[in-house]
Design an enzyme around this catalytic site. Structure first.
Site, PDB file in Angstrom:
ATOM      1  N   GLY A  53      66.429   2.455  -0.024  1.00  0.00           N
ATOM      2  CA  GLY A  53      65.746   1.493  -1.042  1.00  0.00           C
ATOM      3  C   GLY A  53      66.013   0.134  -0.349  1.00  0.00           C
ATOM      4  O   GLY A  53      66.269   0.039   0.557  1.00  0.00           O
ATOM      5  N   LYS A  75      69.684  -3.411  -6.128  1.00  0.00           N
ATOM      6  CA  LYS A  75      69.229  -2.325  -5.362  1.00  0.00           C
ATOM      7  C   LYS A  75      68.234  -1.607  -6.015  1.00  0.00           C
ATOM      8  O   LYS A  75      68.529  -1.209  -7.230  1.00  0.00           O
ATOM      9  CB  LYS A  75      70.444  -1.542  -4.878  1.00  0.00           C
ATOM     10  CG  LYS A  75      71.666  -2.058  -4.182  1.00  0.00           C
ATOM     11  CD  LYS A  75      72.962  -1.436  -3.906  1.00  0.00           C
ATOM     12  CE  LYS A  75      72.375  -0.388  -2.877  1.00  0.00           C
ATOM     13  NZ  LYS A  75      73.388   0.707  -2.225  1.00  0.00           N
ATOM     14  N   ASP A 181      81.837   7.791   3.288  1.00  0.00           N
ATOM     15  CA  ASP A 181      80.926   7.050   4.519  1.00  0.00           C
ATOM     16  C   ASP A 181      81.479   5.842   4.521  1.00  0.00           C
ATOM     17  O   ASP A 181      80.687   4.736   4.575  1.00  0.00           O
ATOM     18  CB  ASP A 181      79.377   6.972   3.962  1.00  0.00           C
ATOM     19  CG  ASP A 181      78.467   6.749   5.004  1.00  0.00           C
ATOM     20  OD1 ASP A 181      78.717   6.840   5.924  1.00  0.00           O
ATOM     21  OD2 ASP A 181      77.081   6.096   4.325  1.00  0.00           O
TER      22      ASP A 181
END
Length: 508
Positions: A53, A75, A181
């Site tokens: 995005g 976002k 992550d």
């Protein structure tokens, strides 16, 4: 959270290997979005794109007008994409402001690097539906700072970031989630000046629950989930398709710490997933060789070795000892000669400034002379050149002194020998005449001055016009008389015949 636009030639941030998502269409500046609580937000300019995005600056609309100086970001991704849905799920359940505030008070923390949930919603644009998430505005990400610092963080900076990440991971794990992550592009500095030493862990698109229903997930490889995450940092378990656990988060953090302090990882240039997995497995059996290969000729902090040795021993379902890990990092800061004060110090320098420093400056100054191989010969050559090099003023002074010396020699009672440039020269009438003629050439005016007159009131040489006085001092010296007469003759009689007559008279 995406990074700022990178400079040409910079290495891009490591990308996730899983998931290909549709990107949203650009939204116009000033478009208003309404969240689930009916608050309106006006979009500012785009500040970056992620793998799924786009992110825009945003201001809350109050009384029909957006606020100045946007303090939030939004976002946005197409509704059918999954990462933002996972992230939104984490923020709504585990990052509410009151939960974070209560945790900070319980742990006695002034800062917790986990963003608070603010708002979310759905937005329709050109017959497409988008999901959006409102977040606080943050500063620069660590990946950009890593590149600006010459791909190297000091042990103090790296370990200080590590301590804040341990606090963030402890909170995330306590809420039942793992991040999976962790990397520099997902760690951002605070936006406000007072938050310049604070970092925040963002992008929970791969976050998942490791204990659904209060039962830890089973240790079971799944080829369909293999290599999930960012290839460069993902854990060995994730390469095998095993559901992420708390131990895996700390393994990922360890790879980041090594890269920040050493500059690179042994598998950074490898792109094949199975090859990266094999290298990681090999180095997990010998952490000393892994660190030596990463740091090359540098000395690596022993605290990193102790950290990996501890993480490798954590069981899949075991809760890590967060206090022990933070103590190791604090020890690493002190061992590097620094003081643990929570300050982040980055040796950043923009590439254009580095280029300017390395580019030679154009200067009118002469290029410095390279040192000679034989300094003794150079010193002798310089001394000889300094003796021979004379200014015009020195030359005139030297000629004047030679004239006075020749005159004094002419007045001496008998021929004397004097040293001239290393050899002896006799003071004879012929040599005296030669000196007199040379002096006459140097000082010769356009109109000759008669002998005995001195219109410029300069002292008259006794050899030129002081015949009587010379005879008084040396009444028996014929050579002096001859010299004086010859000198007068050369000044008054330019012709050769006149010179010969003068010499005959002087002989009588």
């Amino acid at each position: 959270m995406p990074r700022a636009a990178k400079a040409a030639g910079d290495k891009p941030a490591p990308k996730k290997r899983k998931g290909i998502y549709q990107m949203p269409d650009p939204l116009p500046l000033g478009e208003e979005l309404t969240d689930f609580q009916k608050k309106k937000w006006a979009l500012g300019p785009s500040v970056g794109k992620g793998g799924f995005g786009e992110i825009y600056l945003a201001s809350e609309v109050k009384e029909g007008k957006p606020q100045e100086n946007p303090s939030h970001v939004i976002k946005i991704e197409p509704q059918e994409n999954g990462p933002l849905f996972c992230e939104l799920h984490f923020y709504q359940r585990a990052a509410k402001p009151d939960i974070i505030k209560s945790w900070k008070k319980k742990q006695k923390l002034k800062h917790l690097g986990v963003p608070s949930y603010i708002a979310a919603g759905l937005h329709d644009h050109k017959n497409k539906r988008y999901r959006f998430l409102v977040m606080d505005r943050f500063g620069e990400d660590l990946w950009n700072l890593f590149l600006k610092s010459g791909k190297k963080f000091s042990p103090k900076a790296a370990f200080t970031i590590g301590i804040q990440m341990v606090d963030a991971l402890e909170y995330v794990h306590d809420q039942g989630y793992v991040h999976a992550d962790i990397k520099g592009s997902n760690i951002l500095l605070g936006f406000e000046p007072k938050a310049k030493d604070q970092v925040f862990l963002v992008d929970f698109g791969l976050a998942s629950k490791y204990m659904p229903g209060d039962v830890h997930r089973e240790y079971k490889p799944d080829p369909k989930k293999a290599h999930e995450g960012t290839l460069e940092y993902t854990s060995i378990g994730a390469h095998e398709g095993i559901s992420s656990s708390r131990r895996h988060d700390f393994e990922i953090l360890g790879y980041n710490l090594v890269q920040w302090m050493s500059g690179d990882l042994p598998w950074s240039k490898v792109t094949k997933e199975t090859e990266v997995q094999a290298i990681k497995v090999k180095h997990s059996k010998d952490r000393n060789s892994f660190l030596q290969l990463s740091f090359k000729e540098q000395t690596y902090p022993t605290e990193l070795r102790d950290y990996f040795n501890y993480v490798d021993k954590i069981a899949y379902e075991e809760k890590p000892n967060y206090s022990k890990i933070k103590a190791l990092f604090k020890k690493g800061i002190v061992s590097s000669g620094e003081k643990f004060d929570g300050k982040l110090q980055f040796d950043t320098q923009k590439k254009e400034n580095i280029k300017a420093i390395n580019t030679p400056r154009k200067s009118p100054r002469k290029t410095p002379v390279k040192p000679a191989k034989n300094t003794k010969k150079l010193a002798k050559r310089n001394s000889d050149s300094s003796e021979t090099a004379e200014t015009p003023a020195k030359k005139r002074t030297k000629r004047k002194m030679q004239t006075e010396d020749s005159s004094s020699d002419a007045r001496s009672p008998s021929p004397q020998r004097k040293k001239v440039k290393g050899r002896e020269e006799s003071t004879t009438p012929r040599s005296s005449k030669r000196v007199s003629e040379r002096n006459d050439d140097v000082k010769s005016p356009k109109k000759r001055t008669p002998v005995g007159r001195n219109p410029e009131k300069k002292p008259i040489s006794r050899a030129a016009g002081g015949k009587a006085k010379t005879n008084q001092r040396n009444p028996g010296s014929k050579k002096v008389k001859t010299l004086a007469s010859a000198t007068i003759a050369t000044q008054t009689s330019p012709g050769l015949k006149g010179l010969r007559r003068t010499r005959k008279k002087a002989g009588k």
